[in-house]
Design a protein around this motif. Structure first.
Motif, PDB file in Angstrom:
ATOM      1  N   VAL A   1       0.849  -1.191   0.000  1.00  9.88           N
ATOM      2  CA  VAL A   1       0.000   0.000   0.000  1.00  9.88           C
ATOM      3  C   VAL A   1       0.884   1.241   0.000  1.00  9.88           C
ATOM      4  O   VAL A   1       1.746   1.406   0.863  1.00  9.88           O
ATOM      5  N   GLU A   2       0.662   2.088  -1.004  1.00 10.57           N
ATOM      6  CA  GLU A   2       1.360   3.374  -1.063  1.00 10.57           C
ATOM      7  C   GLU A   2       0.391   4.446  -0.602  1.00 10.57           C
ATOM      8  O   GLU A   2      -0.742   4.535  -1.094  1.00 10.57           O
ATOM      9  N   ARG A   3       0.813   5.240   0.379  1.00 12.44           N
ATOM     10  CA  ARG A   3      -0.040   6.303   0.918  1.00 12.44           C
ATOM     11  C   ARG A   3       0.599   7.661   0.649  1.00 12.44           C
ATOM     12  O   ARG A   3       1.811   7.798   0.660  1.00 12.44           O
ATOM     13  N   GLU A   4      -0.276   8.614   0.441  1.00 15.66           N
ATOM     14  CA  GLU A   4       0.165   9.996   0.274  1.00 15.66           C
ATOM     15  C   GLU A   4      -0.792  10.868   1.071  1.00 15.66           C
ATOM     16  O   GLU A   4      -2.020  10.796   0.861  1.00 15.66           O
ATOM     17  N   ASN A   5      -0.264  11.631   1.999  1.00 18.40           N
ATOM     18  CA  ASN A   5      -1.085  12.470   2.876  1.00 18.40           C
ATOM     19  C   ASN A   5      -2.144  11.651   3.610  1.00 18.40           C
ATOM     20  O   ASN A   5      -3.284  12.070   3.749  1.00 18.40           O
ATOM     21  N   GLY A   6      -1.759  10.438   4.039  1.00 21.59           N
ATOM     22  CA  GLY A   6      -2.644   9.584   4.801  1.00 21.59           C
ATOM     23  C   GLY A   6      -3.712   8.873   3.979  1.00 21.59           C
ATOM     24  O   GLY A   6      -4.538   8.161   4.519  1.00 21.59           O
ATOM     25  N   LYS A   7      -3.694   9.053   2.663  1.00 17.29           N
ATOM     26  CA  LYS A   7      -4.703   8.444   1.794  1.00 17.29           C
ATOM     27  C   LYS A   7      -4.040   7.415   0.880  1.00 17.29           C
ATOM     28  O   LYS A   7      -2.906   7.617   0.430  1.00 17.29           O
ATOM     29  N   GLU A   8      -4.758   6.321   0.611  1.00 23.19           N
ATOM     30  CA  GLU A   8      -4.218   5.286  -0.266  1.00 23.19           C
ATOM     31  C   GLU A   8      -4.080   5.827  -1.678  1.00 23.19           C
ATOM     32  O   GLU A   8      -5.050   6.260  -2.294  1.00 23.19           O
ATOM     33  N   LYS A   9      -2.839   5.801  -2.170  1.00 27.15           N
ATOM     34  CA  LYS A   9      -2.559   6.259  -3.530  1.00 27.15           C
ATOM     35  C   LYS A   9      -2.531   5.075  -4.495  1.00 27.15           C
ATOM     36  O   LYS A   9      -2.938   5.187  -5.645  1.00 27.15           O
TER      37      LYS A   9
END
Length: 113
Positions: free
Chosen positions: A87-95
């Motif tokens: 899982v890649e996250r960006e700003n706490g959201k799943e990207k």
């Protein structure tokens, strides 16, 4: 990240599986209900993959599943394990979410060690 003892890791039953069916969860926009074959035993998983995989893309894929988690009910549907994914996250959201899969086709139900 807290370290765990080897004996704790050995308690996890992690196995290969094949996705037999995938359907939209009737009560959740981002969840899918999967039926997976563990080599003679079928279980149901609820997974948050809908933004990243279409149902038809999932069917037939081999995946890796933790099979001995306590069952959970997610939005009214029972989930009997957990698939493994990067899982890649960006700003706490799943990207992005990418399924962990065997390198080549193997029998369903093989133990990951």
């Amino acid at each position: 990240m807290e370290a765990i003892k080897f004996d704790e890791w050995k308690k996890l039953d992690i196995r290969t599986a094949k996705i037999k069916s995938a359907e939209d969860h009737p009560n959740a926009d981002k969840l899918q209900v999967l039926k997976v074959d563990l080599g003679g035993r079928e279980i149901q998983l609820v997974a948050g993959l809908k933004d990243f995989y279409k149902n038809e893309e999932l069917v037939g894929k081999q995946i890796v599943v933790i099979t001995n988690l306590e069952p959970a009910t997610l939005r009214g549907i029972k989930s009997e394990g957990m698939l493994l994914a990067a899982v890649e996250r960006e700003n706490g959201k799943e990207k992005d979410i990418v399924l962990i899969q065997p390198e080549k086709e193997v029998k369903e139900g093989l133990r990951i060690e």
